[in-house]
Design a protein around this motif. Structure first.
Motif, PDB file in Angstrom:
ATOM      1  N   MET A   1       0.819  -1.181   0.000  1.00  0.00           N
ATOM      2  CA  MET A   1       0.000   0.000   0.000  1.00  0.00           C
ATOM      3  C   MET A   1       0.872   1.257   0.000  1.00  0.00           C
ATOM      4  N   GLU A   2       1.906   1.252   0.848  1.00  0.00           N
ATOM      5  CA  GLU A   2       2.769   2.433   0.913  1.00  0.00           C
ATOM      6  C   GLU A   2       3.372   2.749  -0.453  1.00  0.00           C
ATOM      7  N   GLN A   3       3.847   1.722  -1.138  1.00  0.00           N
ATOM      8  CA  GLN A   3       4.470   1.946  -2.435  1.00  0.00           C
ATOM      9  C   GLN A   3       3.464   2.503  -3.439  1.00  0.00           C
ATOM     10  N   ALA A   4       2.245   1.976  -3.433  1.00  0.00           N
ATOM     11  CA  ALA A   4       1.217   2.433  -4.367  1.00  0.00           C
ATOM     12  C   ALA A   4       0.857   3.888  -4.146  1.00  0.00           C
ATOM     13  N   LYS A   5       0.957   4.356  -2.910  1.00  0.00           N
ATOM     14  CA  LYS A   5       0.603   5.735  -2.589  1.00  0.00           C
ATOM     15  C   LYS A   5       1.812   6.667  -2.567  1.00  0.00           C
ATOM     16  N   GLY A   6       2.985   6.129  -2.887  1.00  0.00           N
ATOM     17  CA  GLY A   6       4.178   6.961  -2.924  1.00  0.00           C
ATOM     18  C   GLY A   6       4.818   7.198  -1.571  1.00  0.00           C
ATOM     19  N   HIS A   7       4.425   6.438  -0.559  1.00  0.00           N
ATOM     20  CA  HIS A   7       4.989   6.567   0.785  1.00  0.00           C
ATOM     21  C   HIS A   7       6.010   5.450   0.999  1.00  0.00           C
ATOM     22  N   THR A   8       7.123   5.550   0.337  1.00  0.00           N
ATOM     23  CA  THR A   8       8.084   4.446   0.366  1.00  0.00           C
ATOM     24  C   THR A   8       9.170   4.601   1.423  1.00  0.00           C
ATOM     25  N   GLY A   9       9.154   5.666   2.180  1.00  0.00           N
ATOM     26  CA  GLY A   9      10.210   5.890   3.158  1.00  0.00           C
ATOM     27  C   GLY A   9       9.962   5.268   4.519  1.00  0.00           C
TER      28      GLY A   9
END
Length: 84
Positions: A1-9
């Protein structure tokens, strides 16, 4: 989910990928190996626990059981919620 929303940190996999310049599978393998190391260490520590009396032992047993349940509970929560 994080990757899909651009929250990869804030995900251990993406943090490892960036910090170590590795791909998704290598990062996943690294986390799996580290988790196994930690579980082996936990299991060995559990075997070394010695009796300190009924009151202490009961509390310690409950604490250790809670730590064991947390691991599977976290995985089950992750698979059953809409977040993931």
């Amino acid at each position: 989910m994080e990757q899909a929303k651009g929250h990869t940190g804030n995900n251990i996999i993406t943090v490892l990928q960036k910090a170590k310049s590795i791909d998704l599978q290598t990062a996943s393998d690294f986390v799996g190996e580290h988790f196994k190391f930690l579980m082996d260490k936990f299991s060995e520590g559990k075997k070394r626990l010695s009796s300190r009396g009924l009151t202490y032992d009961a509390g310690l047993a409950a604490y250790v059981a809670a730590m064991e349940h947390w691991i599977i509970g976290n995985l089950e929560w992750s698979f059953e919620t809409q977040r993931y």
